[in-house]
Design a protein around this motif. Structure first.
Motif, PDB file in Angstrom:
ATOM      1  N   PRO A 342       0.828  -1.218   0.000  1.00 26.19           N
ATOM      2  CA  PRO A 342       0.000   0.000   0.000  1.00 26.19           C
ATOM      3  C   PRO A 342       0.858   1.262   0.000  1.00 26.19           C
ATOM      4  CG  PRO A 342      -0.789  -1.576   1.632  1.00 26.19           C
ATOM      5  CD  PRO A 342       0.524  -2.098   1.131  1.00 26.19           C
ATOM      6  N   LEU A 343       0.356   2.305  -0.665  1.00 28.70           N
ATOM      7  CA  LEU A 343       1.047   3.589  -0.712  1.00 28.70           C
ATOM      8  C   LEU A 343       0.516   4.504   0.381  1.00 28.70           C
ATOM      9  CD1 LEU A 343       1.038   4.252  -4.571  1.00 28.70           C
ATOM     10  CD2 LEU A 343       2.612   2.881  -3.200  1.00 28.70           C
ATOM     11  N   ASN A 344       1.363   5.384   0.886  1.00 33.67           N
ATOM     12  CA  ASN A 344       0.961   6.338   1.907  1.00 33.67           C
ATOM     13  C   ASN A 344       0.283   7.541   1.261  1.00 33.67           C
ATOM     14  OD1 ASN A 344       2.124   4.674   3.777  1.00 33.67           O
ATOM     15  ND2 ASN A 344       4.022   5.841   3.926  1.00 33.67           N
ATOM     16  N   ILE A 345      -0.771   8.039   1.909  1.00 30.51           N
ATOM     17  CA  ILE A 345      -1.507   9.201   1.421  1.00 30.51           C
ATOM     18  C   ILE A 345      -1.400  10.302   2.463  1.00 30.51           C
ATOM     19  CG2 ILE A 345      -3.744  10.081   0.643  1.00 30.51           C
ATOM     20  CD1 ILE A 345      -4.514   7.172  -0.015  1.00 30.51           C
ATOM     21  N   TYR A 346      -1.073  11.524   2.006  1.00 31.49           N
ATOM     22  CA  TYR A 346      -0.871  12.652   2.907  1.00 31.49           C
ATOM     23  C   TYR A 346      -1.837  13.783   2.549  1.00 31.49           C
ATOM     24  CZ  TYR A 346       3.555  10.279   3.923  1.00 31.49           C
ATOM     25  OH  TYR A 346       4.503   9.373   4.278  1.00 31.49           O
ATOM     26  N   ALA A 347      -2.321  14.494   3.577  1.00 32.73           N
ATOM     27  CA  ALA A 347      -3.122  15.707   3.387  1.00 32.73           C
ATOM     28  C   ALA A 347      -2.333  16.860   3.982  1.00 32.73           C
ATOM     29  CB  ALA A 347      -4.484  15.570   4.064  1.00 32.73           C
ATOM     30  N   ASN A 348      -1.866  17.759   3.096  1.00 33.22           N
ATOM     31  CA  ASN A 348      -0.998  18.867   3.527  1.00 33.22           C
ATOM     32  C   ASN A 348       0.195  18.357   4.344  1.00 33.22           C
ATOM     33  OD1 ASN A 348      -2.467  20.771   2.229  1.00 33.22           O
ATOM     34  ND2 ASN A 348      -3.313  21.739   4.050  1.00 33.22           N
ATOM     35  N   GLY A 349       0.754  17.240   3.904  1.00 32.23           N
ATOM     36  CA  GLY A 349       1.938  16.692   4.553  1.00 32.23           C
ATOM     37  C   GLY A 349       1.655  15.795   5.744  1.00 32.23           C
ATOM     38  N   LYS A 350       0.385  15.667   6.181  1.00 37.36           N
ATOM     39  CA  LYS A 350       0.045  14.809   7.327  1.00 37.36           C
ATOM     40  C   LYS A 350      -0.435  13.450   6.833  1.00 37.36           C
ATOM     41  CE  LYS A 350      -2.949  14.544  11.433  1.00 37.36           C
ATOM     42  NZ  LYS A 350      -1.838  14.195  12.320  1.00 37.36           N
ATOM     43  N   PHE A 351       0.143  12.391   7.378  1.00 38.76           N
ATOM     44  CA  PHE A 351      -0.188  11.026   6.986  1.00 38.76           C
ATOM     45  C   PHE A 351      -1.609  10.695   7.454  1.00 38.76           C
ATOM     46  CE2 PHE A 351       0.475   6.332   8.076  1.00 38.76           C
ATOM     47  CZ  PHE A 351       0.098   5.924   6.803  1.00 38.76           C
ATOM     48  N   ILE A 352      -2.505  10.374   6.499  1.00 36.01           N
ATOM     49  CA  ILE A 352      -3.909  10.148   6.858  1.00 36.01           C
ATOM     50  C   ILE A 352      -4.427   8.774   6.435  1.00 36.01           C
ATOM     51  CG2 ILE A 352      -4.451  12.611   6.749  1.00 36.01           C
ATOM     52  CD1 ILE A 352      -5.844  12.000   4.031  1.00 36.01           C
ATOM     53  N   ALA A 353      -3.834   8.155   5.419  1.00 29.44           N
ATOM     54  CA  ALA A 353      -4.427   6.916   4.911  1.00 29.44           C
ATOM     55  C   ALA A 353      -3.420   6.124   4.093  1.00 29.44           C
ATOM     56  CB  ALA A 353      -5.659   7.229   4.058  1.00 29.44           C
ATOM     57  N   ILE A 368      -8.407   4.354  -1.701  1.00 27.14           N
ATOM     58  CA  ILE A 368      -8.107   4.292  -0.272  1.00 27.14           C
ATOM     59  C   ILE A 368      -8.541   2.938   0.278  1.00 27.14           C
ATOM     60  CG2 ILE A 368      -8.658   5.269   1.987  1.00 27.14           C
ATOM     61  CD1 ILE A 368      -8.935   7.973   0.665  1.00 27.14           C
ATOM     62  N   THR A 369      -7.615   2.276   0.968  1.00 24.38           N
ATOM     63  CA  THR A 369      -7.900   0.970   1.559  1.00 24.38           C
ATOM     64  C   THR A 369      -7.899   1.012   3.082  1.00 24.38           C
ATOM     65  OG1 THR A 369      -5.530   0.404   1.463  1.00 24.38           O
ATOM     66  CG2 THR A 369      -6.912  -0.238  -0.419  1.00 24.38           C
ATOM     67  N   GLU A 370      -7.307   2.074   3.658  1.00 23.65           N
ATOM     68  CA  GLU A 370      -7.219   2.148   5.116  1.00 23.65           C
ATOM     69  C   GLU A 370      -7.083   3.598   5.553  1.00 23.65           C
ATOM     70  OE1 GLU A 370      -4.183   0.822   8.757  1.00 23.65           O
ATOM     71  OE2 GLU A 370      -3.807   0.201   6.669  1.00 23.65           O
ATOM     72  N   ILE A 371      -7.860   4.001   6.544  1.00 18.64           N
ATOM     73  CA  ILE A 371      -7.743   5.322   7.154  1.00 18.64           C
ATOM     74  C   ILE A 371      -6.965   5.167   8.459  1.00 18.64           C
ATOM     75  CG2 ILE A 371      -8.963   7.295   8.125  1.00 18.64           C
ATOM     76  CD1 ILE A 371      -9.301   7.065   5.154  1.00 18.64           C
ATOM     77  N   VAL A 372      -5.978   6.003   8.674  1.00 18.74           N
ATOM     78  CA  VAL A 372      -5.143   5.896   9.873  1.00 18.74           C
ATOM     79  C   VAL A 372      -5.985   6.231  11.110  1.00 18.74           C
ATOM     80  CG1 VAL A 372      -3.109   6.782  11.041  1.00 18.74           C
ATOM     81  CG2 VAL A 372      -3.102   6.487   8.563  1.00 18.74           C
TER      82      VAL A 372
END
Length: 378
Positions: A342-353, A368-372
């Motif tokens: 899985p790839l990391n997803i960031y919102a304004n630099g914050k790891f979210i999913a 999206i497969t997982e929300i942190v």
């Protein structure tokens, strides 16, 4: 070919250098390591700019490995008397300096015609203000994306002023553009640019020697060493000055004091043989008991239109500068992600999913497969 067009022999002469320029290049005003570093900076930044140009023109754009040499404006003015288009690019954040991009007049005409959607390229016409305006906007986007690449290289935000375009000769440029004034050594980085079957030409980037050395030193880590050395020198000088102004006794009686016992006492000081009364006491702060019951029930719609940058990270790796300097077209960089991971997803630099890559029509996407958990409860 008319008089305001540059022949291939002339552009080869100015970009590859005459014998006089080669001799001057041997003065070793900058070392080979610095030259290689500047070449790699130009290679990365112009490679990103070429991608942006390809998007704007909807044409395949190729820029070759740069050639770096030292020359002077007077030498360029003597050898290059035909008008060209100069784009003045000034950095306003992150770096303090400017550089000039030199394009052939015909290349600018071709870029404008393609942007205007014309089926045929007319090179026999005169260069107009529309051409200069168009190439300024193109360079604004190209150098903007280049600044983004430089931000990653230098690990700090770098931004530019809107570029300014001129149709001039080097002799005229010495009167209009600050970088071209005087006869100080200047770094010339030349590239071959191929745009589809429309342009096959040479462009060059002119950078003041001091600015070029500053960029190379920052990337090679010399700036931090110099700042540390300057700071040590300043501290040493300050200590020497204090020792000269004051005699320090090795036996100075010091009476221990208790601030808690003397907090209500009055301390008297003698300043310029006059007595001054100073009252010393503890500060008094306002106390807050319990939590406030005040609450706000405003709708989240108030902030619903604020844009948030979503980034999907394919992977990361760390390399030494020596390894990066060996990169070239075709180099493969191995990342720390495994296939299918899985790839990391960031919102304004914050790891979210986390998510997985998908293809939507001709574009990449991520499902999206997982929300942190920390993001959901924050």
């Amino acid at each position: 070919m008319n008089n305001d067009m540059l022949s291939q022999e002339e552009i080869d002469f100015i970009l590859k250098g005459s014998d006089g320029e080669k001799n001057e290049d041997n003065l070793e005003l900058i070392g080979d390591v610095e030259k290689d570093t500047l070449g790699e900076i130009g290679n990365i930044s112009m490679g990103t700019a070429a991608t942006t140009l390809s998007t704007l023109l909807n044409q395949k754009v190729t820029i070759t490995t740069p050639k770096v040499m030292i020359t002077t404006i007077d030498r360029l003015a003597g050898a290059y008397q035909i008008p060209f288009v100069a784009i003045d690019v000034t950095y306003k954040e992150g770096l303090e300096g400017a550089n000039i991009l030199i394009l052939k007049v015909d290349d600018v005409k071709a870029i404008t015609d393609v942007l205007m959607g014309k089926e045929e390229i007319h090179l026999e016409r005169e260069l107009t203000d529309l051409d200069l305006s168009a190439v300024s906007e193109v360079m604004n986007q190209m150098m903007g994306s280049s600044a983004t690449s430089l931000s990653e290289i230098f690990s700090k935000k770098i931004d530019i002023e809107p570029p300014k375009s001129y149709e001039i000769t080097f002799s005229e440029g010495k009167e209009k553009i600050d970088i071209l004034k005087g006869d100080q050594p200047i770094v010339k980085i030349s590239f071959r640019m191929i745009v589809g079957n429309i342009i096959d030409s040479e462009i060059m980037q002119l950078i003041p020697l001091d600015f070029a050395k500053e960029m190379a030193d920052i990337l090679l880590g010399k700036e931090e060493e110099n700042l540390s050395l300057e700071k040590d020198n300043e501290v040493s000088a300050a200590v020497e000055e204090i020792e000269e102004d004051y005699e320090v006794s090795e036996e100075i009686p010091i009476k221990p004091t208790n601030l808690a016992e003397d907090e209500n006492n009055i301390t008297k000081k003698k300043i310029d043989n006059n007595e001054e009364t100073v009252v010393v006491k503890k500060p008094v702060f306002e106390t807050f008991n319990g939590k406030s019951d005040e609450s706000y029930n405003e709708s989240i719609d108030l902030v619903g239109e604020i844009p948030v940058e979503i980034t999907a990270e394919l992977g990361r790796t760390k390399k030494k500068i020596g390894e990066i300097l060996e990169y070239g077209p075709g180099t493969i960089i191995e990342l720390d992600k495994l296939v299918g991971e899985p790839l990391n997803i960031y919102a304004n630099g914050k790891f979210i999913a986390r998510g997985e890559v998908v293809v939507i029509d001709d574009n990449f996407g991520i499902r999206i497969t997982e929300i942190v958990n920390s993001y959901k409860h924050s």
